[in-house]
Design an enzyme around this catalytic site. Sequence first.
Site, PDB file in Angstrom:
ATOM      1  N   LYS A 200      -2.387  -1.842  -3.322  1.00 21.49           N
ATOM      2  CA  LYS A 200      -3.057  -2.841  -2.494  1.00 21.49           C
ATOM      3  C   LYS A 200      -4.558  -2.626  -2.562  1.00 21.49           C
ATOM      4  O   LYS A 200      -5.065  -1.566  -2.189  1.00 21.49           O
ATOM      5  CB  LYS A 200      -2.566  -2.729  -1.052  1.00 21.49           C
ATOM      6  CG  LYS A 200      -3.233  -3.713  -0.119  1.00 21.49           C
ATOM      7  CD  LYS A 200      -2.529  -3.770   1.216  1.00 21.49           C
ATOM      8  CE  LYS A 200      -3.236  -4.711   2.153  1.00 21.49           C
ATOM      9  NZ  LYS A 200      -2.561  -4.780   3.461  1.00 21.49           N
ATOM     10  N   LYS A 254      -0.950  -6.372  -4.934  1.00 23.09           N
ATOM     11  CA  LYS A 254      -1.593  -7.358  -4.067  1.00 23.09           C
ATOM     12  C   LYS A 254      -3.097  -7.204  -4.100  1.00 23.09           C
ATOM     13  O   LYS A 254      -3.554  -6.052  -4.039  1.00 23.09           O
ATOM     14  CB  LYS A 254      -1.051  -7.098  -2.659  1.00 23.09           C
ATOM     15  CG  LYS A 254      -1.630  -7.851  -1.554  1.00 23.09           C
ATOM     16  CD  LYS A 254      -0.955  -7.411  -0.290  1.00 23.09           C
ATOM     17  CE  LYS A 254      -1.571  -8.131   0.852  1.00 23.09           C
ATOM     18  NZ  LYS A 254      -1.147  -7.593   2.117  1.00 23.09           N
TER      19      LYS A 254
HETATM   20  C1  PBG Z   1      -2.290  -5.857   6.728  1.00 24.56           C
HETATM   21  C2  PBG Z   1      -1.897  -6.914   5.763  1.00 24.56           C
HETATM   22  C3  PBG Z   1      -2.812  -7.762   5.160  1.00 24.56           C
HETATM   23  C4  PBG Z   1      -2.077  -8.669   4.393  1.00 24.56           C
HETATM   24  C5  PBG Z   1      -0.723  -8.351   4.525  1.00 24.56           C
HETATM   25  N1  PBG Z   1      -0.633  -7.234   5.373  1.00 24.56           N
HETATM   26  C6  PBG Z   1      -4.290  -7.864   5.306  1.00 24.56           C
HETATM   27  C7  PBG Z   1      -5.141  -6.677   5.253  1.00 24.56           C
HETATM   28  O1  PBG Z   1      -4.802  -5.652   4.660  1.00 24.56           O
HETATM   29  O2  PBG Z   1      -6.221  -6.762   5.828  1.00 24.56           O
HETATM   30  C8  PBG Z   1      -2.711  -9.776   3.599  1.00 24.56           C
HETATM   31  C9  PBG Z   1      -1.886 -10.942   3.244  1.00 24.56           C
HETATM   32  C10 PBG Z   1      -2.634 -12.183   2.904  1.00 24.56           C
HETATM   33  O3  PBG Z   1      -3.882 -12.196   2.785  1.00 24.56           O
HETATM   34  O4  PBG Z   1      -1.974 -13.201   2.743  1.00 24.56           O
HETATM   35  N2  PBG Z   1      -1.481  -4.824   6.971  1.00 24.56           N
END
Ligand code: PBG
Length: 328
Positions: A200, A254
Amino acid sequence: MNFIKPTIRPRRLRKNKEIRDLVQQNNIHKNDIVYPMFIVEGKNIKQAIKSMPDINRLSIDLTIKEIEKLFKKGIKGFALFPYNDISLKDEKGTQSTNSNNLINRAIREIKKQIPECVIFADVALDPYTTHGHDGVCDEKGNVLNDETVEILTKQSIELAKSGADFVCPSDMMDARIINIRNALDNNGFENTGIMSYAVKYASGFYGPFRDAVGSNNLLKGDKKTYQMNPANKKEALIEAKLDVQEGADIIMIKPGMPYLDIISQTKQEINNPVAVYQVSGEYSMLKNMIDNGDLSDDVIMESIICFKRAGADIIFTYFAPKIIDMID
Ligand code: PBG
């Protein structure tokens, strides 16, 4: 001029739609798609999310109706995220481990009505903390790894108890997978899976999501001490392989479209299913341009098929309801 006739004519395979369909190397199937959804307290509530056209926060009753409809059409997987009122947030994200919090009640009720649907429950503290971070912080604002993992472990057990099929740590703390796996096993949840957001990146494309879960205006600083640097490629393999070793069943990458090389590399190096998340910013960019008439909605399938081409097995996308109608 002496014209040189082509000896090889690749255009033969593009002559008409039927031939193109026959030789098509990748296809989107409804089995590949997971729909992320935002849940809000109340009854019969449908709240528009300003930065995500056509996406709403839904109360549990309306979430169930929507899942029923999409499940009948063939979408099997749903990823759930809670929108919590600020009054429920604190420094430590205490509500994350409450068995009666919004997300746990939602999972129980969804599973009662539609037991076969596959529920992916997010594990992280950001919908529960007043500072918007995925973990707990020290006085200086540093996100503490081991203290956070302890809370995430408890959060995971509650989600498993409520009936989540997969708990999905999206926090990027070290060693959270091994601890969550261990805790699930010791509490009788050997069959609850872990989908790890293993790779991520610290991305600007999550902006609209933070609006959707109400953490946007709260976030102090950024998430760069735990999420990955977008400039790094090999580091993705360290994260993915560690999480496989620690017991993750599915590995998530992601965001999606800016990271196709990472999907491709990961798929080649690990044997577990690889998921990709077309995140909120990617969705809203495309959707806004489609709504303006500046792009045709062909870009929806194009933006999804590229994930299959790169090697993804599962695709999380806010376009799920549209895609299911396009491939029907
Ligand atoms: C946070 C989380 C995020 C997303 C999924 N889980 C955002 C972040 O890490 O700030 C992002 C998903 C999206 O942007 O559609 N635990």
